[in-house]
Design an enzyme around this catalytic site. Structure first.
Site, short mmCIF file in Angstrom:
data_model
loop_
_atom_site.label_atom_id
_atom_site.label_comp_id
_atom_site.label_asym_id
_atom_site.label_seq_id
_atom_site.Cartn_x
_atom_site.Cartn_y
_atom_site.Cartn_z
CG ASP A 296 -1.95 1.04 1.28
OD1 ASP A 296 -2.09 1.75 0.27
OD2 ASP A 296 -2.62 1.16 2.32
CE LYS A 298 -3.47 5.01 1.09
NZ LYS A 298 -2.93 4.04 2.08
CG ASP A 301 6.81 12.58 -6.77
OD1 ASP A 301 6.86 13.43 -7.69
OD2 ASP A 301 7.41 12.69 -5.70
O1 S5P Z 1 -8.84 5.62 2.24
C1 S5P Z 1 -8.08 4.79 2.74
C2 S5P Z 1 -7.14 4.09 1.97
C3 S5P Z 1 -6.37 3.13 2.59
S1 S5P Z 1 -5.41 2.12 1.59
N1 S5P Z 1 -8.18 4.52 4.06
C4 S5P Z 1 -7.40 3.58 4.66
O2 S5P Z 1 -7.58 3.36 5.87
N2 S5P Z 1 -6.44 2.91 3.94
C5 S5P Z 1 -5.51 1.96 4.59
O3 S5P Z 1 -6.26 0.86 5.09
C6 S5P Z 1 -4.74 2.53 5.77
O4 S5P Z 1 -3.50 3.06 5.36
C7 S5P Z 1 -4.54 1.33 6.65
O5 S5P Z 1 -3.40 0.61 6.25
C8 S5P Z 1 -5.77 0.46 6.38
C9 S5P Z 1 -6.86 0.63 7.38
O6 S5P Z 1 -6.47 0.18 8.64
P1 S5P Z 1 -7.45 0.19 9.91
O7 S5P Z 1 -6.56 -0.12 11.05
O8 S5P Z 1 -8.03 1.56 10.00
O9 S5P Z 1 -8.47 -0.89 9.64
#
Ligand code: S5P
Length: 456
Positions: A296, A298, A301
């Site tokens: 992940d 993201k 750039d």
């Molecule tokens: O919009 C987003 C996109 C991502 S990829 N919101 C998110 O929370 N994520 C990722 O999903 C975030 O970086 C984390 O790794 C995971 C959610 O984790 P949780 O602990 O909140 O379930």
């Protein structure tokens, strides 16, 4: 524009409503029968109807008009001509996937579409049309209906959050006809009794979301096919986000919950002791337990920098990741640098409060995603066109938000509301005292939500 009453009287002369004893499709005996199709045989009256319907929408903003097939097609066409708003056509027949489109015309995801319906009873045809139109990434806020038979359809749609504007209710129609001596007192009473006593019918609609099997047949990228195949085989749509800080924790968790998941999602840059040896071990667990490795990262750039970040540095992501995330902020070309073997998942919409990824951003992100062959889907919090897989983070069975802006939904909600394909669970699993038990719980609840989603 003539008055509603005048319009009704003219339409009545064309035979749009008949009184007697009719057996409806549902088997119910009805004292009246409505068919608005004859209006199209009187161009002046059709034009009048179009103006009446456009008038109901005068406060609405929309980019497109779509009629529910078939009876509303001429109405929608007339409205399009009158208002200069482009028309799109929804096919009624089911398509052979990947060949024929369900929506014809020129449109872009993110645009707002008004739906036009002739007569609403249970709302079933409208709901089927809504599903098809929303699946293409179009937004529906307003629905305009010529006649509400007052059988539950309007309240069902309102409950689902749509604005429904109807020109007439059946009660209004019979009152106006009675007033104009076109209906006897007895007939009027008879109809009113019928309306009072007929049970409200709830639309039983087959969900038009595609199954994993159907999606696998649509997808051409190997990573997309693979994740769908794993989902089907394991009966799981769970991606575990292992946001922990040591390689030992990642490896241990991957081993423990590997059987329940389709992929492990990682933020490799939060790991303190990254090494090539760790990658080898993780890959071997992924092979053994049959899940994908999803970094992940993201990316966000310019293409040149992203390429160096993807292929170089400490982590050499391109060597081991099956899937990666990338923002679309730097535009389409910045995404073309990723190796064609990796499945890209773009960030179209974020789960956090007050995110800047608004409707317009999402719309552009989807357009870009549809243009790049190795983009297999998006991270988003709402429906996507069926050509893209939907990955939904912010899933937790026990919390609704954290203190740092994250918002959570349950697996059931994200399937029901957004027709998601994969749920991403982080803290819900890795922070739990029994990650294995918790992962099983999310696997089960995600799979049940999917089954429910395809069966309704
Ligand atoms: O919009 C987003 C996109 C991502 S990829 N919101 C998110 O929370 N994520 C990722 O999903 C975030 O970086 C984390 O790794 C995971 C959610 O984790 P949780 O602990 O909140 O379930």
């Amino acid at each position: 524009m003539i008055s509603k009453e005048e319009f009704l009287l003219k339409a009545y002369k064309l035979g749009i409503i008949k009184f007697g004893n009719f057996t409806l499709k549902s088997g119910i005996q009805s004292p009246f029968y409505v068919d608005l199709r004859p209006i199209a045989s009187d161009p002046e009256l059709l034009k009048e109807l179009s103006q009446q319907l456009l008038n109901l929408l005068k406060k609405s903003c929309y980019d497109l008009i779509c009629g529910v097939p078939y009876a509303a097609l001429p109405m929608a066409t007339a409205m399009s001509l009158d208002s200069g708003t482009p028309l799109i056509i929804k096919r009624k027949e089911s398509k052979g996937y990947g060949t024929k489109k369900m929506l014809e015309g020129i449109f872009k995801s993110g645009q707002t579409c008004v739906l036009v319906e002739d007569v609403i009873t249970s709302g079933k045809s409208l709901i089927e049309t809504i599903e098809e139109v929303e699946k293409e990434g179009l937004r529906i806020k307003d629905i305009v209906v010529v006649l509400d038979r007052e059988q539950g359809g309007v309240s069902l749609l309102k409950e689902k959050g749509y604005n429904v504007y109807n020109l007439f209710t059946i009660e209004e129609v019979v009152d106006l006809l009675y007033k104009n001596n076109l209906l006897s007192q007895e007939e009027l009473q008879n109809i009113k009794n019928f309306l009072k006593s007929t049970p409200i019918v709830t639309a039983q609609v087959k969900s038009s979301r595609l199954t994993y099997e159907e999606k696998a047949a649509l997808q051409s990228h190997p990573a997309a096919k693979k994740i769908l195949e794993i989902a089907i085989k394991k009966k799981s749509n769970l991606i575990a986000s292992l946001d922990v800080s040591t390689t030992q924790e990642v490896l241990q968790l991957a081993e423990t919950i590997g059987d329940t998941i389709v992929a492990v999602k990682l933020h490799t840059d939060i790991i303190k002791d990254f090494s090539e040896e760790y990658v080898i071990k993780l890959k071997s667990i992924a092979n053994k337990k049959n899940f994908l490795l999803f970094e992940d990262r993201k990316f966000g750039d310019i293409g040149n920098t992203q390429q160096m970040q993807f292929e170089g540095g400490l982590y050499k992501i391109s060597d081991w990741a099956d899937l990666i995330t990338s923002h679309v902020i730097a535009g389409e070309d910045s995404l073309k640098i990723f190796d064609s073997k990796v499945g890209i998942i773009t960030i179209a919409e974020m789960s956090s409060s007050a995110t800047l990824t608004d409707e317009n951003y999402k719309k552009r992100a989807i357009e870009i995603s549809e243009n790049i062959s190795n983009v297999i889907g998006c991270v988003a919090q709402s429906k996507l066109p069926s050509s893209l897989l939907l990955f939904t983070p912010g899933v937790n069975l026990n919390s609704i938000k954290d203190k740092k802006g994250q918002n959570f939904n349950t697996p059931e909600k994200v399937f029901d509301k957004n027709h998601t394909d994969f749920i991403i669970v982080g803290r819900g699993i890795y922070k739990s005292t029994d990650p294995k038990k918790e992962a099983l719980k999310y696997q089960k609840s995600g799979w049940e939500a999917y089954l429910k989603n395809i069966s309704i």
